[in-house]
Write a protein that holds these residues in place. Structure first.
Motif, PDB file in Angstrom:
ATOM      1  N   LEU A  62       0.788  -1.134   0.074  1.00 15.32           N
ATOM      2  CA  LEU A  62       0.078   0.061  -0.013  1.00 15.32           C
ATOM      3  C   LEU A  62       0.864   1.358   0.131  1.00 15.32           C
ATOM      4  CD1 LEU A  62      -2.780  -1.107   2.644  1.00 15.32           C
ATOM      5  CD2 LEU A  62      -3.019  -0.724   0.243  1.00 15.32           C
ATOM      6  N   LEU A  67      -1.847   3.409  -3.309  1.00 15.02           N
ATOM      7  CA  LEU A  67      -3.034   3.195  -3.702  1.00 15.02           C
ATOM      8  C   LEU A  67      -4.101   4.009  -2.762  1.00 15.02           C
ATOM      9  CD1 LEU A  67      -4.788  -0.344  -4.388  1.00 15.02           C
ATOM     10  CD2 LEU A  67      -5.890   1.156  -3.029  1.00 15.02           C
ATOM     11  N   ALA A  79      -9.647  -2.798   0.963  1.00 13.44           N
ATOM     12  CA  ALA A  79      -8.295  -2.946   0.060  1.00 13.44           C
ATOM     13  C   ALA A  79      -7.438  -3.943   0.622  1.00 13.44           C
ATOM     14  CB  ALA A  79      -7.446  -1.465   0.232  1.00 13.44           C
ATOM     15  N   ARG A  80      -7.045  -4.083   1.921  1.00 18.12           N
ATOM     16  CA  ARG A  80      -6.269  -5.279   2.330  1.00 18.12           C
ATOM     17  C   ARG A  80      -6.832  -6.605   2.021  1.00 18.12           C
ATOM     18  NH1 ARG A  80      -5.271  -1.004   5.776  1.00 18.12           N
ATOM     19  NH2 ARG A  80      -3.183  -0.692   6.623  1.00 18.12           N
ATOM     20  N   LEU A  82      -9.144  -7.335  -0.440  1.00 19.00           N
ATOM     21  CA  LEU A  82      -9.076  -7.487  -1.902  1.00 19.00           C
ATOM     22  C   LEU A  82      -7.777  -7.823  -2.373  1.00 19.00           C
ATOM     23  CD1 LEU A  82     -11.632  -4.986  -2.987  1.00 19.00           C
ATOM     24  CD2 LEU A  82     -11.983  -7.204  -2.746  1.00 19.00           C
ATOM     25  N   ILE A  83      -6.683  -7.314  -1.717  1.00 15.26           N
ATOM     26  CA  ILE A  83      -5.324  -7.370  -2.328  1.00 15.26           C
ATOM     27  C   ILE A  83      -5.070  -9.007  -1.892  1.00 15.26           C
ATOM     28  CG2 ILE A  83      -2.852  -6.938  -1.968  1.00 15.26           C
ATOM     29  CD1 ILE A  83      -3.868  -3.977  -1.814  1.00 15.26           C
ATOM     30  N   THR A 102     -10.787  -1.194  -8.887  1.00 23.34           N
ATOM     31  CA  THR A 102      -9.804  -0.448  -8.709  1.00 23.34           C
ATOM     32  C   THR A 102      -8.707  -1.213  -8.404  1.00 23.34           C
ATOM     33  OG1 THR A 102     -11.174   1.270  -7.791  1.00 23.34           O
ATOM     34  CG2 THR A 102      -8.962   1.328  -7.198  1.00 23.34           C
ATOM     35  N   ILE A 103      -8.898  -2.226  -7.508  1.00 19.55           N
ATOM     36  CA  ILE A 103      -7.750  -3.126  -7.253  1.00 19.55           C
ATOM     37  C   ILE A 103      -7.216  -3.908  -8.533  1.00 19.55           C
ATOM     38  CG2 ILE A 103      -7.071  -5.306  -5.833  1.00 19.55           C
ATOM     39  CD1 ILE A 103      -7.346  -2.868  -4.137  1.00 19.55           C
ATOM     40  N   TYR A 106      -4.879  -1.821 -10.218  1.00 15.62           N
ATOM     41  CA  TYR A 106      -3.646  -1.740  -9.596  1.00 15.62           C
ATOM     42  C   TYR A 106      -2.865  -3.098  -9.426  1.00 15.62           C
ATOM     43  CZ  TYR A 106      -4.261   3.010  -7.632  1.00 15.62           C
ATOM     44  OH  TYR A 106      -4.012   4.486  -7.313  1.00 15.62           O
ATOM     45  N   GLN A 107      -3.384  -4.119 -10.350  1.00 12.66           N
ATOM     46  CA  GLN A 107      -2.894  -5.428 -10.022  1.00 12.66           C
ATOM     47  C   GLN A 107      -1.249  -5.474 -10.523  1.00 12.66           C
ATOM     48  OE1 GLN A 107      -5.080  -8.338 -12.149  1.00 12.66           O
ATOM     49  NE2 GLN A 107      -3.856 -10.019 -11.290  1.00 12.66           N
ATOM     50  N   LEU A 110       0.916  -4.064  -8.223  1.00 12.26           N
ATOM     51  CA  LEU A 110       0.944  -4.528  -6.941  1.00 12.26           C
ATOM     52  C   LEU A 110       1.957  -5.882  -7.252  1.00 12.26           C
ATOM     53  CD1 LEU A 110      -2.503  -4.602  -5.617  1.00 12.26           C
ATOM     54  CD2 LEU A 110      -0.827  -3.371  -4.650  1.00 12.26           C
TER      55      LEU A 110
END
Length: 235
Positions: A62, A67, A79-80, A82-83, A102-103, A106-107, A110
């Motif tokens: 993060l 993010l 967020a945590r 989903l990641i 959104t996640i 950012y894949q 990440l």
């Protein structure tokens, strides 16, 4: 700004709420999962537990991906969760909600930072915990299994030893001391009762002095002052 025209899947919403409650010391993982009354308690339990297990890695990702800075209205615990689901559990996310998209956006970022995490030395992150393997049993489950095994062992002793002491005493008194009749029976019963009480005392002593461990497998010192952290309580 998130417009939740498509709702976030219940599994993720429940997991994020439970994780937030645990971080605020509002209950244990086990209790909060069952209070949530979600139909798939096993999946929620596993997802929240994995999220806390990956806490240091998630903080690193993060921070590096920025993010939450770029998406200030994003629920941090969602967020945590989903990641964690995307990178370490199912490797994919369900649904078309805004947070999920959104996640997924950012894949690549990440994933790049996960690779970076493996290839470089970051002392704030335990690199031994960045793989996809996990212990077969979490420490609290091992402790419960050990307690059940101990109870089974003493139950077997309770069933067998009193009988053995009764008939052994009866035989010795009759054949060695030529004591028979009521005296023989009474002394044999006394030996059996004494054996039962010895087993109970032994079990109570061992249970009282049993070492307790937290969810990270660390020994709990009963004399140590309480600490405010993100320890994942299960009882």
């Amino acid at each position: 700004m998130f417009e939740h025209s498509i709702p976030v899947p219940r599994l993720y919403r429940f997991a994020a709420k439970i994780a937030a409650n645990i971080s605020n010391d509002e209950g244990s993982l086990k209790n909060l999962v069952y209070q949530a009354k979600h139909p798939n308690t096993k999946a929620i339990y596993a997802l929240v537990a994995e999220t806390f297990k990956r806490n240091k890695e998630l903080e690193f990702l993060l921070k590096r991906s920025k993010l939450l800075e770029n998406e200030p209205r994003f629920n941090p615990w969602l967020a945590r969760v989903l990641i964690t689901e995307l990178l370490w559990r199912k490797k994919k996310l369900a649904g078309e909600s805004k947070p999920v998209k959104t996640i997924l956006a950012y894949q690549q970022i990440l994933n790049a930072h996960v690779v970076d995490l493996h290839n470089k030395n970051y002392p704030e992150v335990d690199k031994d915990n960045t793989g996809d393997t996990a212990p077969l049993l979490p420490p609290h489950t091992k402790q419960a299994a050990k307690a059940m095994a101990l109870l089974l062992f003493y139950s077997i002793l309770m069933f067998t030893l009193p009988f053995g002491s009764f008939y052994a005493t009866k035989y010795i008194l009759r054949d060695s001391f030529h004591i028979d009749g009521f005296t023989n029976t009474a002394m044999s019963v006394f030996a059996a009762v004494l054996t039962v009480n010895i087993i109970i005392c032994a079990y109570a002593y061992q249970a009282y002095h049993e070492t307790e461990y937290d969810d990270e497998g660390n020994e709990i010192d009963p004399n140590a002052p309480a600490k405010s952290n993100l320890n994942l309580k299960t009882d």
